[in-house]
Motif scaffolding. Sequence first.
Motif, short mmCIF file in Angstrom:
data_model
loop_
_atom_site.label_atom_id
_atom_site.label_comp_id
_atom_site.label_asym_id
_atom_site.label_seq_id
_atom_site.Cartn_x
_atom_site.Cartn_y
_atom_site.Cartn_z
N ASN A 84 0.76 -1.06 -0.07
CA ASN A 84 0.09 0.16 -0.24
C ASN A 84 1.04 1.34 0.08
O ASN A 84 0.40 2.25 0.12
CB ASN A 84 -0.94 0.24 1.15
N LEU A 85 2.23 1.03 -0.08
CA LEU A 85 3.14 2.37 -0.21
C LEU A 85 2.85 3.19 -1.42
O LEU A 85 2.42 2.60 -2.48
CB LEU A 85 4.50 1.78 -0.20
N ARG A 86 2.80 4.42 -1.29
CA ARG A 86 2.87 5.37 -2.13
C ARG A 86 3.92 5.15 -3.26
O ARG A 86 5.10 5.48 -2.66
CB ARG A 86 2.37 6.88 -1.79
N THR A 87 3.99 5.29 -4.46
CA THR A 87 5.10 5.13 -5.35
C THR A 87 4.98 6.26 -6.30
O THR A 87 6.08 6.41 -6.95
CB THR A 87 5.27 3.69 -6.11
N GLU A 88 3.86 6.97 -6.46
CA GLU A 88 4.07 8.11 -7.31
C GLU A 88 4.83 9.41 -6.66
O GLU A 88 4.75 9.58 -5.65
CB GLU A 88 2.60 8.55 -7.85
N ARG A 89 5.12 10.22 -7.60
CA ARG A 89 6.02 11.50 -7.24
C ARG A 89 5.02 12.38 -6.45
O ARG A 89 3.65 12.53 -6.78
CB ARG A 89 6.66 12.17 -8.09
N GLY A 90 5.40 13.42 -5.63
CA GLY A 90 4.78 14.44 -4.95
C GLY A 90 4.04 14.07 -3.85
O GLY A 90 4.10 12.63 -3.22
N GLY A 91 3.74 14.96 -3.01
CA GLY A 91 3.01 14.55 -1.57
C GLY A 91 1.79 14.30 -1.81
O GLY A 91 0.99 14.08 -2.90
N GLN A 92 1.13 13.96 -0.76
CA GLN A 92 -0.32 13.64 -0.71
C GLN A 92 -1.23 14.78 -1.03
O GLN A 92 -0.93 16.19 -0.71
CB GLN A 92 -0.76 13.20 0.82
N GLU A 93 -2.50 14.67 -1.40
CA GLU A 93 -3.34 15.74 -1.98
C GLU A 93 -4.11 15.97 -0.80
O GLU A 93 -4.01 15.35 0.45
CB GLU A 93 -4.47 15.26 -2.88
N LEU A 94 -4.61 17.28 -0.40
CA LEU A 94 -5.10 17.85 0.81
C LEU A 94 -6.32 17.11 0.89
O LEU A 94 -6.57 16.85 2.16
CB LEU A 94 -5.03 19.36 0.66
N SER A 95 -7.07 16.79 -0.17
CA SER A 95 -8.40 16.19 0.14
C SER A 95 -8.14 14.79 0.70
O SER A 95 -9.18 14.10 1.52
CB SER A 95 -9.06 15.95 -1.39
N GLU A 96 -6.84 14.11 0.64
CA GLU A 96 -6.72 12.81 1.20
C GLU A 96 -6.41 12.90 2.73
O GLU A 96 -6.57 11.97 3.45
CB GLU A 96 -5.57 12.06 0.32
#
Length: 137
Positions: A84-96
């Motif tokens: 379940n680790l995030r692999t895409e670039r950038g941080g989390q969205e504020l909505s998440e």
Amino acid sequence: MAISLKQGLSFLHLQAYYQASRLICRSYAKKIGKVGGAAAQKARMEVETDPQKLLTHCCGANIFLEGTDPDLKADQEYPDWLWNLRTERGGQELSELDPDTMAYWRRLSHLTSQRNARVSKRLLKLRAIQYPDDSLP
């Protein structure tokens, strides 16, 4: 430590003390050798091209000089959170994120500072276009 004439030292003694203190202070910051020589260059790793080894080993995970790369195990032997680790670039969205957490407010602050930096950079370019004769920093 300040030495004055009131302590009974002559001007020559003060001058010698001052020069000695300058020499001591200056000597510790001398450069030793040439910067960027052979020792500073990074060693390049060889890229593994064997497809069988790429499928069975975690290539590049061995940090030691001796030994081999670790073998890959079956998916069931790894913990669930690993998948379940995030692999895409950038941080989390504020909505998440939950607004009641500190991570939300840190992310909001980071995004706001990024936006302000972009706006100020654009304003400097616009000002340079509108007033080309003014000297701007």
